[in-house]
Design a protein around this motif. Sequence first.
Motif, short mmCIF file in Angstrom:
data_model
loop_
_atom_site.label_atom_id
_atom_site.label_comp_id
_atom_site.label_asym_id
_atom_site.label_seq_id
_atom_site.Cartn_x
_atom_site.Cartn_y
_atom_site.Cartn_z
N GLY A 295 -27.49 -26.18 6.34
CA GLY A 295 -27.81 -27.52 6.49
C GLY A 295 -26.70 -28.46 6.26
N GLU A 296 -25.37 -27.87 6.19
CA GLU A 296 -24.25 -29.08 5.95
C GLU A 296 -23.37 -28.58 7.03
OE1 GLU A 296 -22.02 -28.48 2.52
OE2 GLU A 296 -21.53 -26.69 2.61
N VAL A 297 -22.65 -29.82 7.34
CA VAL A 297 -21.40 -29.62 8.30
C VAL A 297 -20.22 -29.67 7.52
CG1 VAL A 297 -20.20 -30.71 10.26
CG2 VAL A 297 -22.56 -30.74 10.07
N VAL A 298 -19.36 -28.75 7.50
CA VAL A 298 -17.97 -28.55 6.96
C VAL A 298 -17.02 -28.86 7.79
CG1 VAL A 298 -16.52 -27.26 5.52
CG2 VAL A 298 -18.97 -26.97 5.04
N GLY A 299 -16.28 -29.89 7.70
CA GLY A 299 -15.26 -30.01 8.52
C GLY A 299 -14.01 -29.29 8.16
N LEU A 300 -13.33 -28.95 9.17
CA LEU A 300 -11.84 -28.10 9.03
C LEU A 300 -10.79 -28.87 9.69
CD1 LEU A 300 -11.23 -25.62 7.73
CD2 LEU A 300 -11.04 -24.50 9.86
N ALA A 301 -10.03 -29.77 8.66
CA ALA A 301 -8.95 -30.60 9.18
C ALA A 301 -7.63 -30.25 9.10
CB ALA A 301 -9.15 -31.89 8.33
N GLY A 302 -6.84 -30.55 9.69
CA GLY A 302 -5.38 -30.25 9.82
C GLY A 302 -4.55 -30.26 11.02
N LEU A 303 -3.30 -30.67 11.04
CA LEU A 303 -2.40 -30.78 12.23
C LEU A 303 -2.44 -29.46 13.32
CD1 LEU A 303 0.21 -33.05 11.21
CD2 LEU A 303 -1.62 -33.73 12.07
N LEU A 304 -2.04 -29.57 14.34
CA LEU A 304 -1.89 -28.17 15.18
C LEU A 304 -1.02 -27.25 14.47
CD1 LEU A 304 -2.35 -27.33 18.09
CD2 LEU A 304 -0.41 -28.12 18.97
N GLY A 305 -1.47 -25.98 14.34
CA GLY A 305 -0.72 -25.09 13.63
C GLY A 305 -1.10 -24.97 12.13
N ALA A 306 -2.15 -25.79 11.85
CA ALA A 306 -2.36 -25.62 10.27
C ALA A 306 -3.01 -24.16 9.98
CB ALA A 306 -3.24 -26.93 9.85
N GLY A 307 -3.61 -23.66 10.89
CA GLY A 307 -4.48 -22.58 10.70
C GLY A 307 -6.04 -22.27 10.84
N ARG A 308 -6.62 -23.60 11.43
CA ARG A 308 -7.78 -23.61 11.64
C ARG A 308 -8.50 -22.77 12.74
NH1 ARG A 308 -7.28 -29.72 14.16
NH2 ARG A 308 -6.07 -28.33 15.32
N THR A 309 -7.70 -22.61 13.93
CA THR A 309 -8.38 -21.40 14.84
C THR A 309 -8.28 -20.42 14.22
OG1 THR A 309 -7.89 -23.04 16.77
CG2 THR A 309 -8.07 -20.55 17.01
N GLU A 310 -7.09 -19.88 13.62
CA GLU A 310 -6.97 -18.68 12.95
C GLU A 310 -8.23 -18.18 11.72
OE1 GLU A 310 -2.89 -19.94 14.26
OE2 GLU A 310 -4.56 -20.90 13.47
N LEU A 311 -8.44 -19.24 11.24
CA LEU A 311 -9.74 -19.07 10.26
C LEU A 311 -11.14 -18.74 11.06
CD1 LEU A 311 -11.00 -18.94 7.36
CD2 LEU A 311 -11.33 -21.54 7.78
N ALA A 312 -11.23 -19.64 12.02
CA ALA A 312 -12.45 -19.46 12.73
C ALA A 312 -12.35 -17.93 13.47
CB ALA A 312 -12.34 -20.30 14.08
N ARG A 313 -11.25 -17.39 13.96
CA ARG A 313 -11.17 -16.04 14.16
C ARG A 313 -11.49 -15.04 13.54
NH1 ARG A 313 -9.29 -15.61 19.64
NH2 ARG A 313 -8.32 -13.65 19.30
N LEU A 314 -11.09 -15.40 12.06
CA LEU A 314 -11.32 -14.30 11.21
C LEU A 314 -12.81 -14.35 10.67
CD1 LEU A 314 -8.38 -14.84 8.53
CD2 LEU A 314 -8.68 -12.82 10.35
N LEU A 315 -13.37 -15.40 10.70
CA LEU A 315 -14.81 -15.46 10.44
C LEU A 315 -15.59 -14.82 11.33
CD1 LEU A 315 -14.91 -19.01 8.91
CD2 LEU A 315 -14.65 -16.94 7.66
N PHE A 316 -15.14 -14.87 12.65
CA PHE A 316 -16.05 -14.49 13.83
C PHE A 316 -15.78 -12.73 14.27
CE2 PHE A 316 -17.81 -14.79 18.10
CZ PHE A 316 -19.24 -14.87 17.81
N GLY A 317 -14.78 -12.22 13.53
CA GLY A 317 -14.60 -10.96 13.84
C GLY A 317 -13.62 -10.80 15.13
N LEU A 318 -12.98 -11.85 15.56
CA LEU A 318 -11.99 -11.65 16.56
C LEU A 318 -10.79 -10.92 16.00
CD1 LEU A 318 -12.98 -14.92 18.41
CD2 LEU A 318 -12.93 -12.60 19.33
N GLU A 319 -10.41 -11.48 14.89
CA GLU A 319 -9.28 -10.91 14.07
C GLU A 319 -9.73 -10.33 12.74
OE1 GLU A 319 -6.30 -10.63 15.22
OE2 GLU A 319 -6.35 -11.95 17.09
N GLN A 320 -9.11 -9.41 12.08
CA GLN A 320 -9.68 -8.84 10.90
C GLN A 320 -8.67 -9.26 9.77
OE1 GLN A 320 -9.97 -6.91 14.08
NE2 GLN A 320 -12.01 -7.70 13.63
N PRO A 321 -9.10 -9.47 8.74
CA PRO A 321 -8.31 -10.04 7.55
C PRO A 321 -7.64 -8.77 6.96
CG PRO A 321 -10.58 -9.92 6.77
CD PRO A 321 -10.61 -9.76 8.29
#
Length: 512
Positions: A295-321
């Motif tokens: 029920g909440e929206v969590v915003g992920l903020a940062g400039l290009l290269g900050a690691g936003r997409t990298e986190l999304a890919r880890l959470l979704f199993g596209l990359e493994q931590p």
Amino acid sequence: MDAATAHTPAPVLELAGIHKQFAGIPVLRDVQLRLYPGEIHALMGQNGAGKSTLIKVLTGVIKPSGGQMQLGGEPVWPDSPLAAQRLGISTVYQEVNLCPNLSVAENIFAGRYPRCGIAQGFRIDWAQMHQRSRELVERIGLSIDVTRLLSDYPVAVQQLVAIARALSIEARVLILDEPTSSLDDDEVQKLFEVLRRLRGEGLSIVFVTHFLNQVYAVSDRITVLRNGSWVGEWPVKDLGPQALIAAMLGRDLAAQAAQTSPPPPANASDTALLQTEGLGQTGQLQPLDLQIRAGEVVGLAGLLGAGRTELARLLFGLEQPDRGMLRIDGKAVSFSNPMDAIRQGLALCPEERKTDGIVAELSVRENIALALQARMGVGKFLSRAEQTAIADRYVQLLGIKTASVDTPIGLLSGGNQQKAILARWMAIEPRLLILDEPTRGIDVAAKQEIMEQILRLAQAGMAVLFISSEMSEVVRVSHRIVVLRDRRKVGELPAGSTEDAVYELIAAEQHA
């Protein structure tokens, strides 16, 4: 005294009035750059600012539509990368462009192997090549066996070998395009030691990076580009992080008005739906703690290269931590692929809509049904009638403008393609929806509709992780804002925070 204050009056390289058009569309407008002997000059700008195009002009990959270029006070126009190298302009790119199946020495002198005399039939002089290679790697502080295969060494060493190759052509100007993107902190520091040594020898270095802390760690001056235009040039000491961000974005951060808050979560739970504990991946994302509730929206903020997409890919199993833990409903889980994530109720709308989102040749109907069909598994199929019913529902719900659900999705506008991808994931009724740049490249009306839909989904109890380069969008829809910088989490902000507050946190100095 730093290099910026100690330089000689004449720049070693100077670009003035550089213009470039593609199919009549300007991509560089009156760009200038001055590079002095013995300095590290940061070239900064957001994605699409024109940095890569300017580097291609510098290295002879493309010919400018207008402007002047001088090297050592003499007019030059390299018409190929080889011509640029002969002038003493060498480039090391983000992806190491060497041959892993050749030795270090062979990579350094590829295409320029030293030869023996006529009596030896102009054979390769291996002894000379190995000796010269040892001298070059020692010059940059490496102690490695130059006769071994390049693939025997880690990426950080390969990056330095690429620099040694650039030095082997007696470079006067060294261009480094995102050289630290695949390096960890210790490797970055070793690279910076090499750059400082080369600067001390009088080499002029253009340094392109998205990492703000690295700019201030190693650079002497900064040039900023924005939307293909030259914004300005400053000594590093005269342009702080917040002012640099303002120059890159074209906004006076101090003048940002307060933003309205999203409506409070209607069904937010006290228990985290998703939680990470020190989750990270070497070279991609520093260990990070994150909580997202239903029920909440969590915003992920940062400039290009900050690691936003990298986190999304880890959470979704596209990359493994390779460190930390991921929990769903308090239970530790591990995703080896996206299907594992989907089974746990996660969905991802990827950043690259054209390449990772839509299947352009398939219809709107087929694109919307993809995730639901995949979740059903092998041997179970949605009938055409079922697909049509699902597609019709979401076309109406999201206002997707299409002549028919059987229209190839590639014929739709960007905004309607984005809505169809959103529909795809809504059809599986996920518990957590990860949206990576869902409004990029679409018109204002479509953006407004998608933002409103995000808030409706949250009000219905869905958790949303919202990633956007548009800070106004992040502060508008987020109940909490997680701020990243240089691939690490630097803080969180509550609902109602202003763009100014987010940028201040991004620009804040790091403390030991």
